[in-house]
Design a protein around this motif. Sequence first.
Motif, PDB file in Angstrom:
ATOM      1  N   PRO A  25     -66.759 -69.821   2.491  1.00  0.00           N
ATOM      2  CA  PRO A  25     -65.417 -70.425   2.599  1.00  0.00           C
ATOM      3  C   PRO A  25     -64.296 -69.385   2.561  1.00  0.00           C
ATOM      4  CG  PRO A  25     -66.769 -71.669   1.067  1.00  0.00           C
ATOM      5  CD  PRO A  25     -67.523 -70.426   1.381  1.00  0.00           C
ATOM      6  N   LEU A  26     -64.464 -68.341   1.729  1.00  0.00           N
ATOM      7  CA  LEU A  26     -63.448 -67.286   1.674  1.00  0.00           C
ATOM      8  C   LEU A  26     -63.338 -66.561   3.006  1.00  0.00           C
ATOM      9  CD1 LEU A  26     -64.167 -65.745  -1.866  1.00  0.00           C
ATOM     10  CD2 LEU A  26     -62.275 -67.252  -1.212  1.00  0.00           C
ATOM     11  N   VAL A 197     -61.688 -61.390 -21.964  1.00  0.00           N
ATOM     12  CA  VAL A 197     -60.823 -62.553 -22.183  1.00  0.00           C
ATOM     13  C   VAL A 197     -59.498 -62.390 -21.455  1.00  0.00           C
ATOM     14  CG1 VAL A 197     -61.911 -63.124 -24.380  1.00  0.00           C
ATOM     15  CG2 VAL A 197     -59.943 -61.591 -24.368  1.00  0.00           C
ATOM     16  N   ALA A 198     -59.036 -61.151 -21.297  1.00  0.00           N
ATOM     17  CA  ALA A 198     -57.789 -60.932 -20.561  1.00  0.00           C
ATOM     18  C   ALA A 198     -57.955 -61.308 -19.096  1.00  0.00           C
ATOM     19  CB  ALA A 198     -57.351 -59.477 -20.689  1.00  0.00           C
ATOM     20  N   VAL A 199     -59.074 -60.904 -18.499  1.00  0.00           N
ATOM     21  CA  VAL A 199     -59.320 -61.236 -17.084  1.00  0.00           C
ATOM     22  C   VAL A 199     -59.465 -62.745 -16.916  1.00  0.00           C
ATOM     23  CG1 VAL A 199     -60.958 -60.998 -15.192  1.00  0.00           C
ATOM     24  CG2 VAL A 199     -60.337 -59.006 -16.557  1.00  0.00           C
ATOM     25  N   LEU A 200     -60.213 -63.373 -17.801  1.00  0.00           N
ATOM     26  CA  LEU A 200     -60.403 -64.819 -17.704  1.00  0.00           C
ATOM     27  C   LEU A 200     -59.074 -65.556 -17.855  1.00  0.00           C
ATOM     28  CD1 LEU A 200     -63.693 -65.291 -19.767  1.00  0.00           C
ATOM     29  CD2 LEU A 200     -63.423 -65.300 -17.285  1.00  0.00           C
ATOM     30  N   ALA A 201     -58.252 -65.127 -18.807  1.00  0.00           N
ATOM     31  CA  ALA A 201     -56.954 -65.774 -19.013  1.00  0.00           C
ATOM     32  C   ALA A 201     -56.038 -65.555 -17.813  1.00  0.00           C
ATOM     33  CB  ALA A 201     -56.299 -65.241 -20.293  1.00  0.00           C
ATOM     34  N   PHE A 202     -56.052 -64.341 -17.262  1.00  0.00           N
ATOM     35  CA  PHE A 202     -55.177 -64.027 -16.129  1.00  0.00           C
ATOM     36  C   PHE A 202     -55.570 -64.843 -14.901  1.00  0.00           C
ATOM     37  CE2 PHE A 202     -53.832 -61.681 -12.410  1.00  0.00           C
ATOM     38  CZ  PHE A 202     -52.561 -61.254 -12.739  1.00  0.00           C
ATOM     39  N   VAL A 203     -56.867 -64.853 -14.585  1.00  0.00           N
ATOM     40  CA  VAL A 203     -57.332 -65.576 -13.397  1.00  0.00           C
ATOM     41  C   VAL A 203     -57.098 -67.074 -13.560  1.00  0.00           C
ATOM     42  CG1 VAL A 203     -59.350 -66.136 -12.002  1.00  0.00           C
ATOM     43  CG2 VAL A 203     -58.996 -63.792 -12.793  1.00  0.00           C
ATOM     44  N   THR A 204     -57.344 -67.600 -14.772  1.00  0.00           N
ATOM     45  CA  THR A 204     -57.110 -69.025 -15.025  1.00  0.00           C
ATOM     46  C   THR A 204     -55.644 -69.374 -14.830  1.00  0.00           C
ATOM     47  OG1 THR A 204     -58.949 -69.121 -16.601  1.00  0.00           O
ATOM     48  CG2 THR A 204     -57.303 -70.878 -16.721  1.00  0.00           C
ATOM     49  N   SER A 205     -54.757 -68.538 -15.372  1.00  0.00           N
ATOM     50  CA  SER A 205     -53.328 -68.778 -15.214  1.00  0.00           C
ATOM     51  C   SER A 205     -52.917 -68.681 -13.750  1.00  0.00           C
ATOM     52  CB  SER A 205     -52.529 -67.768 -16.047  1.00  0.00           C
ATOM     53  OG  SER A 205     -51.149 -67.877 -15.800  1.00  0.00           O
ATOM     54  N   ALA A 244     -53.728 -68.012   6.617  1.00  0.00           N
ATOM     55  CA  ALA A 244     -53.274 -66.667   6.258  1.00  0.00           C
ATOM     56  C   ALA A 244     -52.557 -66.675   4.912  1.00  0.00           C
ATOM     57  CB  ALA A 244     -52.354 -66.121   7.354  1.00  0.00           C
ATOM     58  N   PHE A 245     -51.701 -67.671   4.689  1.00  0.00           N
ATOM     59  CA  PHE A 245     -50.976 -67.785   3.419  1.00  0.00           C
ATOM     60  C   PHE A 245     -51.963 -67.992   2.277  1.00  0.00           C
ATOM     61  CE2 PHE A 245     -48.409 -69.510   0.097  1.00  0.00           C
ATOM     62  CZ  PHE A 245     -47.121 -69.051   0.310  1.00  0.00           C
ATOM     63  N   THR A 246     -52.953 -68.857   2.476  1.00  0.00           N
ATOM     64  CA  THR A 246     -53.941 -69.136   1.441  1.00  0.00           C
ATOM     65  C   THR A 246     -54.764 -67.895   1.116  1.00  0.00           C
ATOM     66  OG1 THR A 246     -54.090 -71.419   2.248  1.00  0.00           O
ATOM     67  CG2 THR A 246     -55.854 -70.645   0.804  1.00  0.00           C
ATOM     68  N   ALA A 247     -55.176 -67.149   2.123  1.00  0.00           N
ATOM     69  CA  ALA A 247     -55.975 -65.941   1.907  1.00  0.00           C
ATOM     70  C   ALA A 247     -55.187 -64.902   1.117  1.00  0.00           C
ATOM     71  CB  ALA A 247     -56.425 -65.370   3.244  1.00  0.00           C
ATOM     72  N   LEU A 248     -53.940 -64.679   1.482  1.00  0.00           N
ATOM     73  CA  LEU A 248     -53.117 -63.702   0.777  1.00  0.00           C
ATOM     74  C   LEU A 248     -52.859 -64.129  -0.666  1.00  0.00           C
ATOM     75  CD1 LEU A 248     -50.523 -62.804   3.565  1.00  0.00           C
ATOM     76  CD2 LEU A 248     -52.312 -61.329   2.642  1.00  0.00           C
ATOM     77  N   SER A 249     -52.803 -65.431  -0.911  1.00  0.00           N
ATOM     78  CA  SER A 249     -52.562 -65.924  -2.266  1.00  0.00           C
ATOM     79  C   SER A 249     -53.737 -65.651  -3.187  1.00  0.00           C
ATOM     80  CB  SER A 249     -52.282 -67.432  -2.231  1.00  0.00           C
ATOM     81  OG  SER A 249     -51.153 -67.723  -1.443  1.00  0.00           O
ATOM     82  N   ILE A 251     -55.895 -63.049  -2.900  1.00  0.00           N
ATOM     83  CA  ILE A 251     -56.283 -61.642  -2.982  1.00  0.00           C
ATOM     84  C   ILE A 251     -55.988 -61.014  -4.347  1.00  0.00           C
ATOM     85  CG2 ILE A 251     -55.705 -59.332  -2.115  1.00  0.00           C
ATOM     86  CD1 ILE A 251     -55.630 -60.504   0.679  1.00  0.00           C
ATOM     87  N   PRO A 252     -54.786 -61.157  -4.944  1.00  0.00           N
ATOM     88  CA  PRO A 252     -54.513 -60.457  -6.211  1.00  0.00           C
ATOM     89  C   PRO A 252     -55.500 -60.809  -7.320  1.00  0.00           C
ATOM     90  CG  PRO A 252     -52.479 -61.274  -5.240  1.00  0.00           C
ATOM     91  CD  PRO A 252     -53.586 -61.866  -4.441  1.00  0.00           C
ATOM     92  N   ALA A 253     -55.747 -62.091  -7.537  1.00  0.00           N
ATOM     93  CA  ALA A 253     -56.681 -62.493  -8.598  1.00  0.00           C
ATOM     94  C   ALA A 253     -58.096 -62.030  -8.276  1.00  0.00           C
ATOM     95  CB  ALA A 253     -56.641 -64.008  -8.775  1.00  0.00           C
TER      96      ALA A 253
END
Length: 274
Positions: A25-26, A197-205, A244-249, A251-253
């Motif tokens: 899907p990605l 826990v920092a990665v999990l919290a960041f990705v969840t947020s 394209a918008f969804t893919a770029l959104s 990428i950071p996480a």
Amino acid sequence: MRSGKFGLSMGYLAAIVVVGVTVVPLLFVALGGFRTNAQINTDPAGLPGPWVFDNYASVLGSSAFWTFLGNSALIAVIATALAVGLGSMAGYALSRYQFKGREAFYTLFTLGLLFPVGVATLPLYLWLRQLGLLESFWGVAIPEAAFSLPVTIVILRPFMHAIPGEIEDAAVLDGTTRLGFFWRILLPLSTPALTTVAVLAFVTSWNTYLLPLLVFNDSAHFTLPLGVAMFQSAFSQDTARVLAFTALSAIPALVFFVLAERRIVGGLTGSVKG
């Protein structure tokens, strides 16, 4: 021997299926952004041909995308800092202190893993309105940190508990206070678990949709998940641009998660051993 080979084969098969379900899907979204709407309508599952970069260029040139990105990053950083800071202090108390009701408190945090955000929607909205936190980044970051605390404490407590007590005893003999031991010794030794826990919290947020939807009405405050939904509504006929918008959104996480993958595994392994 045969059973072992069969189990190994089934393990590889399961891994291939999981990778296919998550990666395909990605790839479809990312590659769809390099196509035109005509190409997608003609062959939805096809590859770009020719490759079109206008969709990504249009999104990257939009000020709205960068506003959404900045809002998501700010909220995620605040929520992660609160979750890791408060969770590490709670994990320290629950792992190194002996007091009545300690296990009951830990059980309460564990049960918090089963508490869905949707159940708290109405009382949370009323509470935030009374506190004047609607249309505020804190109104999203604080609840996100609160919902990340259970998994943070569940990971940190056994990891901190596994650190030998002799280290603390030696530090006390050297004149270190409990706070000094926590800050100078325990936290550095708990770096793998803290990273996890920092990665999990960041990705969840980063991926949270309901809380920002609950708090924000002004599009200037929207996070990327809300921005994607708004973009899809505004450009519902422009499928390639939406992809394209969804893919770029994402990428950071995704990049943040991939870079910290080894530390996540190390943190979870230490927690299980503890």
